[in-house]
Design a protein around this motif. Structure first.
Motif, PDB file in Angstrom:
ATOM      1  N   TYR A  42     -12.848 -12.577  26.230  1.00 27.78           N
ATOM      2  CA  TYR A  42     -11.967 -12.028  25.193  1.00 27.78           C
ATOM      3  C   TYR A  42     -11.275 -13.214  24.533  1.00 27.78           C
ATOM      4  N   VAL A  43     -11.537 -13.417  23.258  1.00 25.72           N
ATOM      5  CA  VAL A  43     -11.103 -14.622  22.555  1.00 25.72           C
ATOM      6  C   VAL A  43     -10.150 -14.264  21.412  1.00 25.72           C
ATOM      7  N   ARG A  44      -9.039 -14.983  21.339  1.00 28.05           N
ATOM      8  CA  ARG A  44      -8.179 -14.822  20.169  1.00 28.05           C
ATOM      9  C   ARG A  44      -8.751 -15.644  19.016  1.00 28.05           C
ATOM     10  N   HIS A  45      -8.577 -15.146  17.807  1.00 29.83           N
ATOM     11  CA  HIS A  45      -9.063 -15.847  16.612  1.00 29.83           C
ATOM     12  C   HIS A  45      -8.460 -17.257  16.503  1.00 29.83           C
ATOM     13  N   GLY A  46      -9.037 -18.069  15.632  1.00 26.05           N
ATOM     14  CA  GLY A  46      -8.553 -19.429  15.417  1.00 26.05           C
ATOM     15  C   GLY A  46      -7.202 -19.467  14.728  1.00 26.05           C
ATOM     16  N   ASP A  47      -6.647 -20.663  14.630  1.00 25.82           N
ATOM     17  CA  ASP A  47      -5.347 -20.884  14.011  1.00 25.82           C
ATOM     18  C   ASP A  47      -5.327 -20.287  12.598  1.00 25.82           C
ATOM     19  N   ALA A  48      -4.276 -19.536  12.285  1.00 24.64           N
ATOM     20  CA  ALA A  48      -4.193 -18.841  10.997  1.00 24.64           C
ATOM     21  C   ALA A  48      -3.042 -19.380  10.166  1.00 24.64           C
ATOM     22  N   ARG A  73     -10.671 -23.009  11.206  1.00 18.84           N
ATOM     23  CA  ARG A  73     -12.114 -23.028  10.961  1.00 18.84           C
ATOM     24  C   ARG A  73     -12.795 -24.093  11.826  1.00 18.84           C
ATOM     25  N   SER A  74     -12.161 -25.242  11.934  1.00 18.91           N
ATOM     26  CA  SER A  74     -12.723 -26.302  12.785  1.00 18.91           C
ATOM     27  C   SER A  74     -12.745 -25.873  14.243  1.00 18.91           C
ATOM     28  N   GLN A  75     -11.688 -25.178  14.665  1.00 18.40           N
ATOM     29  CA  GLN A  75     -11.624 -24.675  16.042  1.00 18.40           C
ATOM     30  C   GLN A  75     -12.781 -23.730  16.325  1.00 18.40           C
ATOM     31  N   ALA A  76     -13.038 -22.829  15.379  1.00 14.16           N
ATOM     32  CA  ALA A  76     -14.095 -21.824  15.586  1.00 14.16           C
ATOM     33  C   ALA A  76     -15.458 -22.496  15.742  1.00 14.16           C
ATOM     34  N   ILE A  77     -15.747 -23.482  14.897  1.00  9.18           N
ATOM     35  CA  ILE A  77     -17.021 -24.199  14.988  1.00  9.18           C
ATOM     36  C   ILE A  77     -17.116 -24.922  16.337  1.00  9.18           C
ATOM     37  N   SER A  78     -16.022 -25.581  16.742  1.00 12.76           N
ATOM     38  CA  SER A  78     -16.008 -26.305  18.021  1.00 12.76           C
ATOM     39  C   SER A  78     -16.212 -25.361  19.192  1.00 12.76           C
ATOM     40  N   TYR A  79     -15.641 -24.172  19.091  1.00 12.81           N
ATOM     41  CA  TYR A  79     -15.766 -23.203  20.185  1.00 12.81           C
ATOM     42  C   TYR A  79     -17.217 -22.787  20.389  1.00 12.81           C
ATOM     43  N   ARG A 101      -9.632 -12.958   9.591  1.00  5.40           N
ATOM     44  CA  ARG A 101      -9.512 -14.145  10.449  1.00  5.40           C
ATOM     45  C   ARG A 101     -10.314 -14.017  11.740  1.00  5.40           C
ATOM     46  N   THR A 102     -10.437 -12.795  12.261  1.00  4.13           N
ATOM     47  CA  THR A 102     -11.229 -12.601  13.478  1.00  4.13           C
ATOM     48  C   THR A 102     -12.722 -12.634  13.159  1.00  4.13           C
ATOM     49  N   LYS A 103     -13.088 -11.976  12.067  1.00  2.00           N
ATOM     50  CA  LYS A 103     -14.499 -11.941  11.668  1.00  2.00           C
ATOM     51  C   LYS A 103     -14.993 -13.344  11.305  1.00  2.00           C
ATOM     52  N   GLU A 104     -14.176 -14.110  10.571  1.00  2.00           N
ATOM     53  CA  GLU A 104     -14.590 -15.460  10.184  1.00  2.00           C
ATOM     54  C   GLU A 104     -14.689 -16.370  11.414  1.00  2.00           C
ATOM     55  N   THR A 105     -13.767 -16.213  12.352  1.00  2.00           N
ATOM     56  CA  THR A 105     -13.839 -17.001  13.591  1.00  2.00           C
ATOM     57  C   THR A 105     -15.181 -16.769  14.282  1.00  2.00           C
ATOM     58  N   ALA A 106     -15.548 -15.504  14.432  1.00  2.00           N
ATOM     59  CA  ALA A 106     -16.808 -15.167  15.108  1.00  2.00           C
ATOM     60  C   ALA A 106     -18.017 -15.680  14.327  1.00  2.00           C
ATOM     61  N   GLU A 107     -17.980 -15.554  13.004  1.00  2.00           N
ATOM     62  CA  GLU A 107     -19.117 -15.992  12.191  1.00  2.00           C
ATOM     63  C   GLU A 107     -19.284 -17.509  12.227  1.00  2.00           C
ATOM     64  N   LEU A 108     -18.177 -18.255  12.190  1.00  2.00           N
ATOM     65  CA  LEU A 108     -18.272 -19.716  12.242  1.00  2.00           C
ATOM     66  C   LEU A 108     -18.757 -20.190  13.607  1.00  2.00           C
ATOM     67  N   VAL A 158     -18.917 -11.462  24.146  1.00  2.00           N
ATOM     68  CA  VAL A 158     -17.784 -12.127  23.505  1.00  2.00           C
ATOM     69  C   VAL A 158     -17.109 -11.151  22.558  1.00  2.00           C
ATOM     70  N   ILE A 159     -15.791 -11.048  22.685  1.00  2.00           N
ATOM     71  CA  ILE A 159     -14.970 -10.231  21.786  1.00  2.00           C
ATOM     72  C   ILE A 159     -13.963 -11.154  21.115  1.00  2.00           C
ATOM     73  N   VAL A 160     -13.964 -11.197  19.795  1.00  2.00           N
ATOM     74  CA  VAL A 160     -13.000 -12.014  19.049  1.00  2.00           C
ATOM     75  C   VAL A 160     -11.992 -11.066  18.413  1.00  2.00           C
ATOM     76  N   ALA A 161     -10.765 -11.132  18.870  1.00  2.00           N
ATOM     77  CA  ALA A 161      -9.758 -10.184  18.390  1.00  2.00           C
ATOM     78  C   ALA A 161      -8.373 -10.844  18.349  1.00  2.00           C
ATOM     79  N   HIS A 162      -7.375 -10.176  18.919  1.00  2.00           N
ATOM     80  CA  HIS A 162      -5.979 -10.574  18.723  1.00  2.00           C
ATOM     81  C   HIS A 162      -5.273 -10.814  20.054  1.00  2.00           C
ATOM     82  N   SER A 163      -4.124 -11.472  19.965  1.00  2.00           N
ATOM     83  CA  SER A 163      -3.276 -11.648  21.145  1.00  2.00           C
ATOM     84  C   SER A 163      -2.558 -10.339  21.460  1.00  2.00           C
ATOM     85  N   PHE A 164      -1.921 -10.299  22.608  1.00  2.00           N
ATOM     86  CA  PHE A 164      -1.143  -9.137  23.035  1.00  2.00           C
ATOM     87  C   PHE A 164       0.340  -9.524  23.088  1.00  2.00           C
TER      88      PHE A 164
END
Length: 204
Positions: A42-48, A73-79, A101-108, A158-164
């Motif tokens: 379970y992954v939180r999206h990249g820096d927004a 965006r750089s974080q997502a690619i590195s991940y 932001r979650t969809k773009e994180t997953a796509e990158l 892998v789930i890319v979503a939000h913090s709690f």
């Protein structure tokens, strides 16, 4: 002898550069388990970007939302690169909240053609608002049902979503932070096997 040590140091530096260890679990046993599959990441999206989503946020209009910063965006690619370099098998498609932001994180991280959005994860986003206790409990029960389902054999979901909110659900998660979940089967709950962060930064 000196030449041997210099060669050894050079080899270590090359390996460290090729494999970003800060993105991976510190526990070698957990890494080995992830390489065999059977977990949910379970992954939180990249820096927004700084600010808040519009009160009338439209999931089809990114201009009404906080979006990934250049750092995000750089974080997502590195991940995505890190999971591949450490040979962690991933079940496709990746599940993502429909926020931009979650969809773009997953796509990158995994490729635009490998992402499927699921509106369920919007409910996790709404937990950070003023949801009444009964609604929170219903969302958390539904979350448990989602996290009880094992991925396909030999892979990790892998789930890319939000913090709690603090103390609720999976708790606070940093940007590109990951909660490693071991599903125990429908109706049997799940265990949290560990956590790891891409880096120490945390977006609001």
């Amino acid at each position: 002898m000196i030449k041997f040590w210099l060669s050894s140091i050079l080899l270590i530096l090359i390996l460290l550069q090729a494999c970003p260890a800060e993105a991976m679990p510190a526990d070698p046993a957990l890494l080995k388990s992830l390489q065999q599959g059977g977990y949910i990441l379970y992954v939180r999206h990249g820096d927004a970007t700084v600010g808040t989503d519009s009160p009338s946020v439209n999931l089809d209009d990114c201009s009404t939302q906080r979006n990934l910063s250049e750092a995000g965006r750089s974080q997502a690619i590195s991940y995505g690169n890190a999971l591949r370099q450490w040979h962690i098998p991933v079940q496709m498609p990746i599940a993502a909240s429909p926020f931009c932001r979650t969809k773009e994180t997953a796509e990158l991280a995994f490729g635009a053609g490998n992402v499927r959005t699921d509106s369920f994860w919007v409910q996790i986003y709404r937990l950070s608002g003023s949801a009444p206790p009964a609604q929170q409990e219903a969302v958390l029960q539904a979350l448990s049902s989602q996290l009880e389902i094992p991925p396909a054999p030999g892979t990790n979901k892998v789930i890319v979503a939000h913090s709690f909110p603090p103390g609720i659900g999976l708790g606070e998660i940093k940007s590109l932070g990951t909660v490693v979940i071991k599903p125990k089967g429908q109706g049997n709950g799940y265990d949290i096997a560990g956590r790891f962060d891409l880096d120490e930064r945390n977006s609001p």
